[in-house]
Design a protein around this motif. Structure first.
Motif, mmCIF file in Angstrom:
data_model
loop_
_atom_site.group_PDB
_atom_site.id
_atom_site.type_symbol
_atom_site.label_atom_id
_atom_site.label_comp_id
_atom_site.label_asym_id
_atom_site.label_seq_id
_atom_site.Cartn_x
_atom_site.Cartn_y
_atom_site.Cartn_z
ATOM 1 N N THR A 101 0.830 -1.216 0.000
ATOM 2 C CA THR A 101 0.000 0.000 0.000
ATOM 3 C C THR A 101 0.857 1.256 0.000
ATOM 4 O OG1 THR A 101 -0.145 -0.130 2.437
ATOM 5 C CG2 THR A 101 -1.927 -1.132 1.149
ATOM 6 N N GLY A 102 1.989 1.197 0.708
ATOM 7 C CA GLY A 102 2.874 2.365 0.740
ATOM 8 C C GLY A 102 3.454 2.663 -0.639
ATOM 9 N N ALA A 103 3.852 1.607 -1.371
ATOM 10 C CA ALA A 103 4.416 1.812 -2.709
ATOM 11 C C ALA A 103 3.387 2.445 -3.646
ATOM 12 C CB ALA A 103 4.901 0.479 -3.268
ATOM 13 N N ILE A 104 2.133 1.991 -3.542
ATOM 14 C CA ILE A 104 1.092 2.548 -4.420
ATOM 15 C C ILE A 104 0.836 4.008 -4.081
ATOM 16 C CG2 ILE A 104 -1.354 2.377 -5.030
ATOM 17 C CD1 ILE A 104 -1.139 -0.643 -4.571
ATOM 18 N N LEU A 105 0.728 4.318 -2.785
ATOM 19 C CA LEU A 105 0.462 5.698 -2.379
ATOM 20 C C LEU A 105 1.640 6.615 -2.739
ATOM 21 C CD1 LEU A 105 -1.303 5.261 1.091
ATOM 22 C CD2 LEU A 105 -2.334 5.728 -1.126
ATOM 23 N N VAL A 106 2.865 6.149 -2.533
ATOM 24 C CA VAL A 106 4.038 6.973 -2.890
ATOM 25 C C VAL A 106 4.075 7.222 -4.396
ATOM 26 C CG1 VAL A 106 6.563 6.954 -3.038
ATOM 27 C CG2 VAL A 106 5.418 6.323 -0.893
ATOM 28 N N SER A 107 3.723 6.172 -5.179
ATOM 29 C CA SER A 107 3.695 6.338 -6.633
ATOM 30 C C SER A 107 2.673 7.390 -7.049
ATOM 31 C CB SER A 107 3.387 4.997 -7.302
ATOM 32 O OG SER A 107 3.226 5.150 -8.695
ATOM 33 N N HIS A 108 1.473 7.325 -6.421
ATOM 34 C CA HIS A 108 0.439 8.311 -6.738
ATOM 35 C C HIS A 108 0.852 9.710 -6.299
ATOM 36 C CE1 HIS A 108 -1.994 5.206 -8.200
ATOM 37 N NE2 HIS A 108 -2.680 4.879 -7.090
ATOM 38 N N ALA A 109 1.506 9.811 -5.108
ATOM 39 C CA ALA A 109 1.943 11.130 -4.635
ATOM 40 C C ALA A 109 3.024 11.697 -5.528
ATOM 41 C CB ALA A 109 2.434 11.016 -3.191
ATOM 42 N N ALA A 110 3.949 10.829 -5.962
ATOM 43 C CA ALA A 110 5.020 11.304 -6.854
ATOM 44 C C ALA A 110 4.461 11.778 -8.186
ATOM 45 C CB ALA A 110 6.037 10.182 -7.072
ATOM 46 N N GLY A 111 3.350 11.166 -8.621
ATOM 47 C CA GLY A 111 2.734 11.579 -9.879
ATOM 48 C C GLY A 111 1.778 12.745 -9.712
ATOM 49 N N GLY A 112 1.644 13.249 -8.493
ATOM 50 C CA GLY A 112 0.783 14.392 -8.246
ATOM 51 C C GLY A 112 -0.689 14.061 -8.202
ATOM 52 N N ARG A 113 -1.039 12.792 -8.135
ATOM 53 C CA ARG A 113 -2.454 12.431 -8.130
ATOM 54 C C ARG A 113 -3.059 12.459 -6.728
ATOM 55 N NH1 ARG A 113 -1.640 7.183 -11.891
ATOM 56 N NH2 ARG A 113 0.374 7.299 -10.824
ATOM 57 N N ILE A 114 -2.238 12.393 -5.662
ATOM 58 C CA ILE A 114 -2.704 12.550 -4.285
ATOM 59 C C ILE A 114 -1.686 13.402 -3.540
ATOM 60 C CG2 ILE A 114 -3.898 10.320 -4.237
ATOM 61 C CD1 ILE A 114 -1.537 9.218 -2.612
ATOM 62 N N GLU A 115 -2.050 13.896 -2.387
ATOM 63 C CA GLU A 115 -1.147 14.665 -1.547
ATOM 64 C C GLU A 115 -0.181 13.733 -0.821
ATOM 65 O OE1 GLU A 115 -0.974 17.892 -1.399
ATOM 66 O OE2 GLU A 115 -2.715 18.242 -2.693
ATOM 67 N N TRP A 116 1.025 14.232 -0.577
ATOM 68 C CA TRP A 116 2.013 13.437 0.149
ATOM 69 C C TRP A 116 1.531 13.118 1.579
ATOM 70 C CZ3 TRP A 116 6.024 10.752 -1.535
ATOM 71 C CH2 TRP A 116 6.553 11.064 -2.786
ATOM 72 N N LEU A 117 0.690 13.994 2.104
ATOM 73 C CA LEU A 117 0.196 13.775 3.458
ATOM 74 C C LEU A 117 -0.585 12.472 3.580
ATOM 75 C CD1 LEU A 117 0.101 15.137 6.252
ATOM 76 C CD2 LEU A 117 -2.068 16.180 5.569
ATOM 77 N N GLU A 118 -1.184 12.067 2.465
ATOM 78 C CA GLU A 118 -1.977 10.837 2.521
ATOM 79 C C GLU A 118 -1.123 9.592 2.713
ATOM 80 O OE1 GLU A 118 -5.059 10.331 -0.400
ATOM 81 O OE2 GLU A 118 -5.183 12.494 -0.752
#
Length: 350
Positions: free
Chosen positions: A90-107
């Motif tokens: 789950t962390g890898a998916i969230l970091v990937s989305h945050a790096a792509g600007g699709r979610i906030e890093w805070l999430e």
């Protein structure tokens, strides 16, 4: 994780708790793990393909992991691996989305927070396991103590019967060989005391078996009251009377006889020749009662009769096992009244 149940605890839980006593959480197997793994794969796929709604499958995955731990048996290493793999995925998916600007890093902080949630859950489940073991230990100790006490009392009662019988035989032999009034009086006193000791022994046995299983049966209350009271009329010079309205009760004949014998024995004990002893029974759809009334002073200091009150204790114990109670009252004008009150039961004993 240190908060999980240790292997010795798991072994204790497995070896010392019978399967019939284990909660469902200890009996669910790998099928739940497979279900969670399938659900976790679906949630991870949804998180990857739908970044805008990743928070929903993310939390579903972690909630499912918490529930899975609570409902199945886990080893600490297994839990650490599962939490680590889930956090990494789950962390890898969230970091990937945050790096792509699709979610906030805070999430991405939801991952360590979810790990903390699992740690708290593991600590609570471990405490639950320990509480179950403590309860099992207490129940085992109580059972062992009760069994040892019952065994001891049965042995004592059994050992008492033989010397009582022998002493009674020799006392009767002495009385037959010596016809003088003094010897006869002394022999009668000894025989009366031996009879009292025999009754106490029998009551101990009945008291021991009071908590045991018994076979309930439909009994005709007037017939039982008449049968039991008539056995006493030749034994004591009292003004006996009894009446009972028609009715059927669900009880055990032997235990009912033992209880009523105790009440009648007390009535005889605290009265004298010519005193009144009255028995009345009645039954309806809600309950059945048997009332024993005598004109004596009852078990009061300085009153006639002596005893251990074991009979009343035995009666109350047996009747309590039927869900009823034994009430004792005394009025100077009417005497002592003991009431046996039992809720009506079905033929299956419920």
């Amino acid at each position: 994780m240190s908060a999980t149940a240790s292997p010795p605890l798991d072994r204790l839980a497995k070896n010392r708790l019978p399967k019939s006593r284990l909660p469902d959480s200890f009996r669910l197997g790998w099928s739940l793990r497979v279900v969670w793994l399938v659900g976790a794969a679906i949630c991870a796929t949804a998180m990857w393909l739908l970044p805008g709604t990743a928070t929903i499958p993310f939390h579903l995955m972690w909630i499912g992991l918490s529930l899975l731990y609570g409902f199945t048996r886990w080893r600490p290493v297994e839990l650490a691996v599962m939490v680590g793999v889930t956090a990494a995925a789950t962390g890898a998916i969230l970091v990937s989305h945050a790096a792509g600007g699709r979610i906030e890093w805070l999430e991405t902080l939801e991952v360590p927070l979810s790990v903390a949630l699992i740690a708290v859950t593991a600590a609570l489940v471990r405490r639950r396991h320990l509480a179950l073991l403590a309860l099992a230990d207490a129940a085992d100790r109580d059972r062992q103590v009760a069994e040892a006490r019952q065994h001891l009392m049965r042995q004592v009662a059994h050992e008492l019967r033989t010397p009582i019988t022998v002493a009674r035989g020799f006392t009767e032999l002495v009385a037959d060989r010596h016809a003088d009034a003094e010897t006869r009086e002394d022999s009668d006193t000894v025989l009366a005391e031996l009879d009292k000791l025999s009754r106490i022994t029998q009551r101990l046995v009945t008291l021991i078996d009071a908590d045991g299983a018994y076979v309930p049966e439909a009994l005709d209350l007037p017939a039982e009251v008449t049968r039991i009271v008539r056995r006493w009329t030749p034994a004591a010079d009292r003004a006996w009377s009894w009446k009972c309205a028609s009715g059927t009760v669900i009880a055990n004949r032997d235990r009912l006889e033992a209880v009523l014998d105790c009440l009648l024995d007390n009535a005889v004990k605290f009265t004298g020749p010519g005193d009144r002893i009255a028995v009345e029974g009645r039954a309806d759809d809600l309950a059945w009662t048997i009332t024993v009334t005598d004109s004596g002073p009852g078990p009061t200091p300085g009153g006639p009769g002596t005893g251990t009150s074991l009979g009343l204790v035995m009666a109350r114990t047996v009747v309590a096992g039927w869900g009823g109670e034994v009430r004792l009252s005394h009025e100077p004008a009417t005497g002592t009244t003991v009431t046996l009150h039992v809720p009506a039961q079905r033929p299956d004993g419920r």
